[in-house]
Motif scaffolding. Structure first.
Motif, PDB file in Angstrom:
ATOM      1  N   GLU A   1      24.597 -53.043   7.839  1.00 31.59           N
ATOM      2  CA  GLU A   1      24.258 -52.794   6.398  1.00 31.59           C
ATOM      3  C   GLU A   1      22.943 -52.966   5.952  1.00 31.59           C
ATOM      4  N   GLU A   2      22.314 -54.072   6.467  1.00 35.86           N
ATOM      5  CA  GLU A   2      20.790 -54.295   6.388  1.00 35.86           C
ATOM      6  C   GLU A   2      20.018 -53.241   6.864  1.00 35.86           C
ATOM      7  N   ASP A   3      20.334 -52.818   7.827  1.00 34.00           N
ATOM      8  CA  ASP A   3      19.514 -51.801   8.799  1.00 34.00           C
ATOM      9  C   ASP A   3      19.801 -50.404   8.153  1.00 34.00           C
ATOM     10  N   ARG A   4      20.488 -50.121   7.290  1.00 35.79           N
ATOM     11  CA  ARG A   4      20.895 -48.755   6.807  1.00 35.79           C
ATOM     12  C   ARG A   4      19.668 -48.180   6.076  1.00 35.79           C
ATOM     13  N   TYR A   5      19.357 -46.789   6.767  1.00 37.97           N
ATOM     14  CA  TYR A   5      18.240 -46.160   6.301  1.00 37.97           C
ATOM     15  C   TYR A   5      18.619 -45.411   4.574  1.00 37.97           C
ATOM     16  N   VAL A   6      17.616 -45.667   4.006  1.00 36.47           N
ATOM     17  CA  VAL A   6      17.754 -45.160   2.859  1.00 36.47           C
ATOM     18  C   VAL A   6      17.464 -43.433   2.959  1.00 36.47           C
ATOM     19  N   GLU A   7      18.427 -42.690   2.183  1.00 34.44           N
ATOM     20  CA  GLU A   7      18.456 -41.345   2.291  1.00 34.44           C
ATOM     21  C   GLU A   7      16.911 -40.635   1.855  1.00 34.44           C
ATOM     22  N   ILE A   8      16.612 -39.596   2.732  1.00 31.21           N
ATOM     23  CA  ILE A   8      15.252 -38.927   2.237  1.00 31.21           C
ATOM     24  C   ILE A   8      15.658 -37.832   1.506  1.00 31.21           C
ATOM     25  N   PRO A   9      15.239 -37.549   0.121  1.00 28.67           N
ATOM     26  CA  PRO A   9      15.429 -36.464  -0.695  1.00 28.67           C
ATOM     27  C   PRO A   9      14.827 -35.133   0.030  1.00 28.67           C
ATOM     28  N   ARG A  10      15.400 -33.899  -0.341  1.00 28.93           N
ATOM     29  CA  ARG A  10      14.509 -32.820  -0.126  1.00 28.93           C
ATOM     30  C   ARG A  10      13.130 -32.599  -0.545  1.00 28.93           C
ATOM     31  N   SER A  11      13.017 -33.112  -1.626  1.00 29.61           N
ATOM     32  CA  SER A  11      11.657 -32.881  -2.078  1.00 29.61           C
ATOM     33  C   SER A  11      10.631 -33.432  -1.486  1.00 29.61           C
ATOM     34  N   LEU A  12      10.839 -34.661  -0.544  1.00 34.92           N
ATOM     35  CA  LEU A  12      10.020 -35.269   0.355  1.00 34.92           C
ATOM     36  C   LEU A  12       9.604 -34.418   1.407  1.00 34.92           C
ATOM     37  N   LEU A  13      10.350 -33.370   1.628  1.00 34.42           N
ATOM     38  CA  LEU A  13      10.081 -32.597   3.175  1.00 34.42           C
ATOM     39  C   LEU A  13       9.591 -31.261   2.746  1.00 34.42           C
ATOM     40  N   ASN A  14       8.701 -30.977   3.698  1.00 32.90           N
ATOM     41  CA  ASN A  14       8.026 -29.883   3.796  1.00 32.90           C
ATOM     42  C   ASN A  14       8.991 -28.674   4.099  1.00 32.90           C
ATOM     43  N   GLU A  15       8.385 -27.283   3.941  1.00 32.99           N
ATOM     44  CA  GLU A  15       9.260 -26.155   4.433  1.00 32.99           C
ATOM     45  C   GLU A  15       9.446 -26.026   5.790  1.00 32.99           C
ATOM     46  N   GLU A  16       8.705 -26.618   6.784  1.00 35.40           N
ATOM     47  CA  GLU A  16       8.700 -26.370   8.049  1.00 35.40           C
ATOM     48  C   GLU A  16       9.712 -27.317   8.535  1.00 35.40           C
ATOM     49  N   THR A  17       9.894 -28.515   7.892  1.00 36.01           N
ATOM     50  CA  THR A  17      10.801 -29.570   8.329  1.00 36.01           C
ATOM     51  C   THR A  17      12.099 -28.859   7.796  1.00 36.01           C
ATOM     52  N   MET A  18      12.278 -28.530   6.759  1.00 40.46           N
ATOM     53  CA  MET A  18      13.370 -27.999   6.163  1.00 40.46           C
ATOM     54  C   MET A  18      14.203 -26.770   7.039  1.00 40.46           C
ATOM     55  N   ASP A  19      13.238 -26.012   7.451  1.00 40.66           N
ATOM     56  CA  ASP A  19      13.545 -24.857   8.478  1.00 40.66           C
ATOM     57  C   ASP A  19      14.103 -25.247   9.552  1.00 40.66           C
ATOM     58  N   ASN A  20      13.449 -26.319  10.227  1.00 41.86           N
ATOM     59  CA  ASN A  20      13.835 -27.179  11.281  1.00 41.86           C
ATOM     60  C   ASN A  20      15.282 -27.873  11.297  1.00 41.86           C
ATOM     61  N   ILE A  21      15.442 -28.429  10.150  1.00 40.82           N
ATOM     62  CA  ILE A  21      16.776 -28.754   9.811  1.00 40.82           C
ATOM     63  C   ILE A  21      17.987 -27.957   9.516  1.00 40.82           C
ATOM     64  N   VAL A  22      17.721 -26.708   9.250  1.00 41.11           N
ATOM     65  CA  VAL A  22      18.440 -25.441   9.062  1.00 41.11           C
ATOM     66  C   VAL A  22      18.837 -25.028  10.459  1.00 41.11           C
ATOM     67  N   ASP A  23      17.913 -24.864  11.242  1.00 38.75           N
ATOM     68  CA  ASP A  23      17.979 -24.458  12.772  1.00 38.75           C
ATOM     69  C   ASP A  23      18.870 -25.468  13.452  1.00 38.75           C
ATOM     70  N   PHE A  24      18.549 -26.762  13.246  1.00 34.38           N
ATOM     71  CA  PHE A  24      19.389 -27.848  14.032  1.00 34.38           C
ATOM     72  C   PHE A  24      20.823 -27.606  13.502  1.00 34.38           C
ATOM     73  N   LEU A  25      21.061 -27.314  12.305  1.00 34.85           N
ATOM     74  CA  LEU A  25      22.466 -27.416  11.745  1.00 34.85           C
ATOM     75  C   LEU A  25      23.261 -26.178  12.468  1.00 34.85           C
ATOM     76  N   VAL A  26      22.492 -24.778  12.296  1.00 28.14           N
ATOM     77  CA  VAL A  26      23.025 -23.680  12.957  1.00 28.14           C
ATOM     78  C   VAL A  26      23.187 -23.819  14.530  1.00 28.14           C
ATOM     79  N   ASP A  27      22.383 -24.720  14.916  1.00 26.60           N
ATOM     80  CA  ASP A  27      22.690 -24.851  16.436  1.00 26.60           C
ATOM     81  C   ASP A  27      24.051 -25.565  16.690  1.00 26.60           C
ATOM     82  N   ARG A  28      24.414 -26.328  15.782  1.00 29.27           N
ATOM     83  CA  ARG A  28      25.665 -27.020  15.920  1.00 29.27           C
ATOM     84  C   ARG A  28      26.827 -26.703  15.195  1.00 29.27           C
ATOM     85  N   GLY A  29      26.807 -25.230  14.821  1.00 29.68           N
ATOM     86  CA  GLY A  29      27.890 -24.578  14.193  1.00 29.68           C
ATOM     87  C   GLY A  29      27.939 -24.214  12.877  1.00 29.68           C
ATOM     88  N   LEU A  30      26.906 -24.620  12.059  1.00 28.71           N
ATOM     89  CA  LEU A  30      26.812 -24.153  10.710  1.00 28.71           C
ATOM     90  C   LEU A  30      26.357 -23.005  10.404  1.00 28.71           C
TER      91      LEU A  30
END
Length: 117
Positions: A55-84
């Motif tokens: 619990e002490e090591d739990r990483y705080v969530e990163i909101p989308r507002s802190l991520l640039n569009e290229e990172t978001m595109d990579n996240i979407v690609d990552f999820l699509v590759d896993r079946g989304l």
């Protein structure tokens, strides 16, 4: 129940990615609307809720507002590759509609039962 009302509603769900033998999971907090999904947060969490150290090591969530569009595109690609894909999104929406209808029917049955007594 008017199904179109449910289809137009936003609903939140999580996608959790795990690796066998790894102590953490990657969790994507998503918002679904009709046939579209938006990732609004990413968290790294313990795979098994357990020790205080985890619990002490739990990483705080990163909101989308802190991520640039290229990172978001990579996240979407990552999820699509896993079946989304559109089929899975459609299945999630159908499940949500059935789940909402079932819960509503249960509520009505409890209300009717209460009113009869």
């Amino acid at each position: 129940m008017d199904v179109s009302m449910i289809e137009d509603q936003e609903f939140q769900f999580d996608i959790t990615i795990t690796k066998e033998g790894h102590p953490k999971t990657l969790m994507f907090n998503c918002l679904g609307v009709k046939q579209d999904v938006d990732v609004f947060g990413i968290a790294v969490t313990p795979a098994n809720e357990g020790t205080a150290k985890e619990e002490e090591d739990r990483y705080v969530e990163i909101p989308r507002s802190l991520l640039n569009e290229e990172t978001m595109d990579n996240i979407v690609d990552f999820l699509v590759d896993r079946g989304l894909d559109q089929d899975l999104i459609h299945h999630i929406i159908d499940y949500r509609i059935r789940d909402e209808a079932t819960e509503y029917d249960k509520y009505l049955a409890r209300a009717i039962d209460f009113l009869k007594k």
